[in-house]
Design an enzyme around this catalytic site. Structure first.
Site, PDB file in Angstrom:
ATOM      1  N   THR A  34      -0.435   1.826   6.744  1.00 35.48           N
ATOM      2  CA  THR A  34      -0.259   0.610   5.958  1.00 35.48           C
ATOM      3  C   THR A  34      -0.271  -0.565   6.931  1.00 35.48           C
ATOM      4  OG1 THR A  34       1.201  -0.555   4.414  1.00 35.48           O
ATOM      5  CG2 THR A  34       2.272   0.845   6.030  1.00 35.48           C
ATOM      6  N   GLY A  35      -0.755  -1.705   6.479  1.00 35.56           N
ATOM      7  CA  GLY A  35      -0.794  -2.868   7.363  1.00 35.56           C
ATOM      8  C   GLY A  35      -2.133  -3.557   7.302  1.00 35.56           C
ATOM      9  N   ASP A  36      -2.475  -4.219   8.384  1.00 37.33           N
ATOM     10  CA  ASP A  36      -3.692  -5.024   8.426  1.00 37.33           C
ATOM     11  C   ASP A  36      -4.917  -4.106   8.511  1.00 37.33           C
ATOM     12  OD1 ASP A  36      -5.803  -6.634   9.017  1.00 37.33           O
ATOM     13  OD2 ASP A  36      -4.796  -7.736  10.619  1.00 37.33           O
ATOM     14  N   GLY A  37      -5.461  -3.818   7.325  1.00 34.46           N
ATOM     15  CA  GLY A  37      -6.509  -2.807   7.223  1.00 34.46           C
ATOM     16  C   GLY A  37      -7.807  -3.188   7.893  1.00 34.46           C
ATOM     17  N   ARG A  46     -14.184  -7.590  -0.294  1.00 33.23           N
ATOM     18  CA  ARG A  46     -13.509  -6.968   0.851  1.00 33.23           C
ATOM     19  C   ARG A  46     -12.920  -5.602   0.465  1.00 33.23           C
ATOM     20  NH1 ARG A  46      -7.967  -5.216   2.248  1.00 33.23           N
ATOM     21  NH2 ARG A  46      -7.696  -5.570   4.456  1.00 33.23           N
ATOM     22  N   VAL A  47     -13.184  -4.626   1.302  1.00 32.03           N
ATOM     23  CA  VAL A  47     -12.559  -3.311   1.159  1.00 32.03           C
ATOM     24  C   VAL A  47     -11.730  -3.088   2.414  1.00 32.03           C
ATOM     25  CG1 VAL A  47     -12.984  -0.824   1.027  1.00 32.03           C
ATOM     26  CG2 VAL A  47     -14.437  -2.415  -0.255  1.00 32.03           C
ATOM     27  N   GLY A  48     -10.489  -2.680   2.245  1.00 30.00           N
ATOM     28  CA  GLY A  48      -9.611  -2.463   3.397  1.00 30.00           C
ATOM     29  C   GLY A  48      -9.730  -1.056   3.946  1.00 30.00           C
ATOM     30  N   ASP A  49      -8.726  -0.680   4.715  1.00 33.97           N
ATOM     31  CA  ASP A  49      -8.709   0.651   5.326  1.00 33.97           C
ATOM     32  C   ASP A  49      -8.316   1.747   4.346  1.00 33.97           C
ATOM     33  OD1 ASP A  49      -6.147  -0.566   5.145  1.00 33.97           O
ATOM     34  OD2 ASP A  49      -5.341   1.027   6.416  1.00 33.97           O
ATOM     35  N   THR A  69       0.792  -1.225   0.000  1.00 36.92           N
ATOM     36  CA  THR A  69       0.000   0.000   0.000  1.00 36.92           C
ATOM     37  C   THR A  69       0.825   1.277   0.000  1.00 36.92           C
ATOM     38  OG1 THR A  69      -1.764  -1.107   1.163  1.00 36.92           O
ATOM     39  CG2 THR A  69      -1.795   1.269   1.226  1.00 36.92           C
TER      40      THR A  69
HETATM   41  C1  SD4 Z   1      -5.284  -3.303   3.340  1.00 35.77           C
HETATM   42  N1  SD4 Z   1      -3.887  -1.724   4.458  1.00 35.77           N
HETATM   43  O1  SD4 Z   1      -5.943  -3.453   2.323  1.00 35.77           O
HETATM   44  C2  SD4 Z   1      -4.016  -2.503   3.252  1.00 35.77           C
HETATM   45  C3  SD4 Z   1      -2.887  -3.425   3.006  1.00 35.77           C
HETATM   46  C4  SD4 Z   1      -1.591  -2.916   3.461  1.00 35.77           C
HETATM   47  O2  SD4 Z   1       0.464  -3.303   4.305  1.00 35.77           O
HETATM   48  O3  SD4 Z   1      -1.342  -1.761   3.636  1.00 35.77           O
HETATM   49  N2  SD4 Z   1      -0.691  -3.743   3.784  1.00 35.77           N
HETATM   50  O4  SD4 Z   1      -5.572  -3.827   4.419  1.00 35.77           O
END
Ligand code: SD4
Length: 324
Positions: free
Chosen positions: A239-242, A216-219, A188
């Site tokens: 960035t990360g587990d959205g 699925r829609v992330g953050d 991301t």
């Molecule tokens: C998501 N935040 O779709 C994004 C993925 C991401 O590091 O940033 N991963 O969850």
């Protein structure tokens, strides 16, 4: 401030930083132009397969895109979630901002909107995304993001059925997620820009997570979660587990902390503290810059988090690594 203008973005996506910088300096673009140009660069280059077309297929093998852009002056936002069959997610997000009074369009209707606005639609698979999908099917479709469900007994894949047995409300950790996020496999793009007039904008673009559940829609396209900016304060991007992060609006949190006087480093650490308290295995990072160009980041669950910056303080695009 002496360091303005400033471009910062998540991960060592330095070409994106450069593209945004060139937009401000050479093309005399605004911060919104720069965010669009920077994120577009990543979409075109498919930054590490995690941004743009042809990466991270969902459980049906399809790549779908999430993106947002926000103007720090007006707080106007445009965003797309689960955008199908269009490569230029950040530009479609900008069209949502500039051509509608809405904030977020999703799925097929976001694609229809993009087509109406003149964006090209078509296949966005790549050989790589097809191969990732094939391997996953061969490996029994590891159902990374389901909980309390049973797979089809014949295929050990979906469609999944609700499990009649105990319901576990605890979030199950996904091996795949942890492989997908790290200093070897960046995710991301989240970008914050201060242009030559001191105006700010932010944005994100991503193809989400490998083997996500379709729809699925992330953050990333959620204002305050994926990114947030206030011209009078500063901006932040995550960035990360959205799936977890959007429950805490960490970008909004970081900007509000800066508004109360915290430095970008303190603000981002505080934003993550809230998450880690409930999700100690969470993996992610938040990056922030205040309106004067001071910057900082905090991260969790990976050894270090690199981000890219260009400003008058750094006479070339520089990668800064924050230990987690
Ligand atoms: C998501 N935040 O779709 C994004 C993925 C991401 O590091 O940033 N991963 O969850």
């Amino acid at each position: 401030c002496q360091w303005l203008p400033v471009v910062v973005n998540t991960w060592p996506f330095t070409n994106a930083t450069q593209a945004a910088w060139d937009t401000i300096i050479m093309k005399k673009g605004t911060s919104v132009d720069a965010v669009e140009a920077g994120c577009t660069e990543c979409e075109v280059q498919q930054c590490d397969g995690t941004v743009g077309w042809g990466g991270d297929p969902d459980e049906n093998g399809e790549t779908t895109l999430d993106a947002m852009i926000m103007d720090g002056i007006t707080h106007d936002v445009g965003a797309v979630g689960a955008l199908r069959r269009v490569k230029t997610a950040i530009s479609v997000a900008r069209a949502v901002m500039e051509r509608t009074t809405h904030t977020l369009l999703v799925g097929d209707q976001a694609t229809e909107f993009a087509a109406q606005m003149g964006f090209h639609t078509g296949d966005i698979h790549s050989n790589k995304s097809i191969e990732i999908y094939k391997q996953w099917r061969l490996n029994n479709c590891q159902p990374n993001y389901w909980k309390n469900v049973l797979p089809d007994p014949k295929t050990s894949c979906g469609p999944y059925k609700p499990s009649p047995f105990h319901v576990n409300h605890k979030r199950q950790l996904s091996e795949d997620l942890y492989k997908g996020i790290g200093d070897q496999n960046h995710d991301t793009i989240g970008m914050v820009v201060i242009d030559g007039n001191g105006n700010m904008a932010c944005g994100t673009s991503t193809n989400g997570l490998n083997h996500k559940i379709p729809g699925r829609v992330g953050d990333s396209p959620i204002p305050g979660a994926g990114s947030y900016v206030d011209n009078d304060v500063g901006g932040a991007a995550a960035t990360g587990d959205g799936g977890v992060m959007m429950r805490f609006l960490p970008s909004y949190h970081a900007v509000m902390m800066m508004k109360m006087g915290a430095s970008p480093g303190e603000a981002t650490a505080d934003a993550l503290k809230n998450i880690i308290r409930l999700y100690p295995d969470f993996v992610g990072a938040v990056l922030a810059v205040n309106k004067n160009g001071a910057h900082g980041a905090a991260c969790h669950g990976i050894p270090k988090f690199p981000y890219s910056i260009r400003s008058l303080q750094y006479d070339e695009v520089t990668v800064i690594e924050v230990p987690c």
